[in-house]
Motif scaffolding. Structure first.
Motif, PDB file in Angstrom:
ATOM      1  N   VAL A  99      -4.821 -12.714   4.003  1.00  0.00           N
ATOM      2  CA  VAL A  99      -5.309 -12.315   2.685  1.00  0.00           C
ATOM      3  C   VAL A  99      -5.140 -10.807   2.547  1.00  0.00           C
ATOM      4  CG1 VAL A  99      -7.282 -12.272   1.120  1.00  0.00           C
ATOM      5  CG2 VAL A  99      -7.014 -14.167   2.732  1.00  0.00           C
ATOM      6  N   VAL A 100      -4.502 -10.369   1.468  1.00  0.00           N
ATOM      7  CA  VAL A 100      -4.329  -8.949   1.192  1.00  0.00           C
ATOM      8  C   VAL A 100      -5.217  -8.568   0.021  1.00  0.00           C
ATOM      9  CG1 VAL A 100      -2.700  -7.124   0.584  1.00  0.00           C
ATOM     10  CG2 VAL A 100      -1.934  -9.040   2.013  1.00  0.00           C
ATOM     11  N   ILE A 101      -6.097  -7.608   0.256  1.00  0.00           N
ATOM     12  CA  ILE A 101      -7.001  -7.080  -0.775  1.00  0.00           C
ATOM     13  C   ILE A 101      -6.622  -5.636  -1.029  1.00  0.00           C
ATOM     14  CG2 ILE A 101      -9.418  -6.674  -1.410  1.00  0.00           C
ATOM     15  CD1 ILE A 101     -10.095  -8.562   1.008  1.00  0.00           C
ATOM     16  N   ARG A 102      -6.545  -5.226  -2.284  1.00  0.00           N
ATOM     17  CA  ARG A 102      -6.157  -3.857  -2.593  1.00  0.00           C
ATOM     18  C   ARG A 102      -7.188  -3.198  -3.505  1.00  0.00           C
ATOM     19  NH1 ARG A 102      -0.320  -2.762  -5.165  1.00  0.00           N
ATOM     20  NH2 ARG A 102      -1.352  -3.650  -7.012  1.00  0.00           N
ATOM     21  N   LEU A 112      -4.589  -9.565  -3.762  1.00  0.00           N
ATOM     22  CA  LEU A 112      -3.204  -9.329  -4.158  1.00  0.00           C
ATOM     23  C   LEU A 112      -2.244 -10.408  -3.672  1.00  0.00           C
ATOM     24  CD1 LEU A 112      -1.869  -6.964  -5.727  1.00  0.00           C
ATOM     25  CD2 LEU A 112      -1.198  -6.037  -3.502  1.00  0.00           C
ATOM     26  N   HIS A 113      -2.526 -10.959  -2.495  1.00  0.00           N
ATOM     27  CA  HIS A 113      -1.536 -11.838  -1.868  1.00  0.00           C
ATOM     28  C   HIS A 113      -2.219 -12.704  -0.818  1.00  0.00           C
ATOM     29  CE1 HIS A 113       2.298 -13.019   0.004  1.00  0.00           C
ATOM     30  NE2 HIS A 113       1.776 -12.690   1.168  1.00  0.00           N
ATOM     31  N   GLN A 114      -1.738 -13.939  -0.686  1.00  0.00           N
ATOM     32  CA  GLN A 114      -2.176 -14.815   0.393  1.00  0.00           C
ATOM     33  C   GLN A 114      -0.961 -15.570   0.919  1.00  0.00           C
ATOM     34  OE1 GLN A 114      -5.990 -16.928   0.039  1.00  0.00           O
ATOM     35  NE2 GLN A 114      -6.207 -16.109  -2.027  1.00  0.00           N
ATOM     36  N   PHE A 130       0.839  -1.189   0.000  1.00  0.00           N
ATOM     37  CA  PHE A 130       0.000   0.000   0.000  1.00  0.00           C
ATOM     38  C   PHE A 130       0.884   1.254   0.000  1.00  0.00           C
ATOM     39  CE2 PHE A 130      -2.938  -2.760   2.837  1.00  0.00           C
ATOM     40  CZ  PHE A 130      -3.297  -3.539   1.748  1.00  0.00           C
ATOM     41  N   LYS A 131       1.242   1.736  -1.166  1.00  0.00           N
ATOM     42  CA  LYS A 131       2.152   2.876  -1.300  1.00  0.00           C
ATOM     43  C   LYS A 131       1.367   4.184  -1.392  1.00  0.00           C
ATOM     44  CE  LYS A 131       5.666   0.009  -1.678  1.00  0.00           C
ATOM     45  NZ  LYS A 131       6.692  -0.140  -0.614  1.00  0.00           N
ATOM     46  N   VAL A 132       0.458   4.391  -0.464  1.00  0.00           N
ATOM     47  CA  VAL A 132      -0.384   5.590  -0.455  1.00  0.00           C
ATOM     48  C   VAL A 132      -0.473   6.115   0.971  1.00  0.00           C
ATOM     49  CG1 VAL A 132      -1.747   4.927  -2.488  1.00  0.00           C
ATOM     50  CG2 VAL A 132      -2.462   4.178  -0.206  1.00  0.00           C
ATOM     51  N   GLU A 133      -1.072   7.298   1.113  1.00  0.00           N
ATOM     52  CA  GLU A 133      -1.281   7.898   2.429  1.00  0.00           C
ATOM     53  C   GLU A 133      -2.747   7.771   2.821  1.00  0.00           C
ATOM     54  OE1 GLU A 133       1.117   9.112   4.362  1.00  0.00           O
ATOM     55  OE2 GLU A 133       2.628   8.623   2.836  1.00  0.00           O
ATOM     56  N   PRO A 149      -7.465   4.805  -3.432  1.00  0.00           N
ATOM     57  CA  PRO A 149      -6.964   3.941  -4.507  1.00  0.00           C
ATOM     58  C   PRO A 149      -5.504   3.556  -4.249  1.00  0.00           C
ATOM     59  CG  PRO A 149      -8.255   5.730  -5.426  1.00  0.00           C
ATOM     60  CD  PRO A 149      -8.116   6.023  -3.957  1.00  0.00           C
ATOM     61  N   GLY A 150      -5.237   2.266  -4.258  1.00  0.00           N
ATOM     62  CA  GLY A 150      -3.909   1.782  -3.907  1.00  0.00           C
ATOM     63  C   GLY A 150      -3.802   1.337  -2.467  1.00  0.00           C
ATOM     64  N   GLY A 151      -4.817   1.657  -1.650  1.00  0.00           N
ATOM     65  CA  GLY A 151      -4.888   1.163  -0.279  1.00  0.00           C
ATOM     66  C   GLY A 151      -5.586  -0.183  -0.247  1.00  0.00           C
ATOM     67  N   GLY A 152      -5.714  -0.751   0.946  1.00  0.00           N
ATOM     68  CA  GLY A 152      -6.345  -2.064   0.981  1.00  0.00           C
ATOM     69  C   GLY A 152      -6.650  -2.569   2.368  1.00  0.00           C
ATOM     70  N   ALA A 153      -7.003  -3.830   2.430  1.00  0.00           N
ATOM     71  CA  ALA A 153      -7.343  -4.509   3.682  1.00  0.00           C
ATOM     72  C   ALA A 153      -6.497  -5.766   3.811  1.00  0.00           C
ATOM     73  CB  ALA A 153      -8.826  -4.868   3.717  1.00  0.00           C
TER      74      ALA A 153
END
Length: 228
Positions: free
Chosen positions: A222-225, A171-173, A21-24, A99-103
């Motif tokens: 689990v990474v969701i973006r 995005l990733h597990q 997550f390369k956002v603020e 946008p670009g953030g996630g859970a």
């Protein structure tokens, strides 16, 4: 021993957020429970949302609400499978995430040992990988939760998830490797089986057992973006 496991979960949250997550924006833990992430990373807002229907409801004692596209990261440890309406959660992710953030969610894994244990440990929470619906029934053996929900949504029904929420991506597990300590600690519901003095030895055992995590693992991440 259990606190040690929770702190490792916090570090995993932070590591993955920094990587993906390369956002603020705000960082919010949902369902913080007894070991909130803010104890390890003070910048994270701790909330006690578990089974609410909308994430823009009052979040904590200060009645804080979330604006559109204001959140960089949501963190959830063993809370997603308690959401009775996952679709509403995903809709709120689309609304609130930058946008670009996630859970990032830590949830019960679906391997052989996890499936065996989770079916037997909790009377109010089932574990049914074949349950047809994402929503939790209000009556019956899973009236508290279906602990296999993350498998159902992000693995079994992944294509359906991607069709319904084109603005979100899985995005990733990964499988957590600290399952021996979690099991021996008794988790939140049972008595610890070994003294804390054995934590260093348990960590060595975990390194040796790491190749078997798909068989013995108890949690996965689990990474969701939100797509940039």
């Amino acid at each position: 021993m259990l606190k040690d496991v929770f702190v490792e979960f916090h570090h995993a949250f932070h590591r993955l957020a920094e990587r993906h997550f390369k956002v603020e924006g705000l960082q919010v833990e949902i369902g913080a429970g007894i070991a909130p992430m803010r104890d390890t990373y003070p910048g994270v807002l701790a909330t006690d949302i578990v089974a609410t229907e909308h994430l823009d409801m009052a979040l904590d004692a200060e009645s804080m609400s979330l604006g559109d596209h204001s959140v960089r990261a949501f963190y959830g440890q063993n809370c997603f499978h308690h959401f009775p309406h996952p679709d509403r959660f995903f809709s709120e992710l689309e609304r609130t995430l930058v946008p670009g953030g996630g859970a990032i969610l830590i949830e019960p894994f679906h391997g052989p040992l996890a499936a065996f244990l989770y079916k037997r440990l909790f009377k109010s929470e089932g574990f049914d990988r074949h349950f047809p619906s994402w929503e939790t029934p209000s009556t019956g053996p899973m009236n508290g939760a279906n602990q296999a929900l993350s498998y159902i949504v992000f693995v079994r029904d992944r294509e359906a998830f991607e069709r319904k929420y084109p603005g979100l991506e899985i995005l990733h597990q990964e499988i957590c490797g600290n399952y021996p300590r979690y099991l021996v600690s008794g988790g939140l519901n049972f008595r610890q089986l070994l003294p804390d003095a054995l934590v260093p030895l348990m960590k060595v055992v975990e390194k040796l057992l790491y190749p078997l995590r798909r068989v013995l693992g108890l949690h996965h991440i689990v990474v969701i973006r939100s797509k940039p």
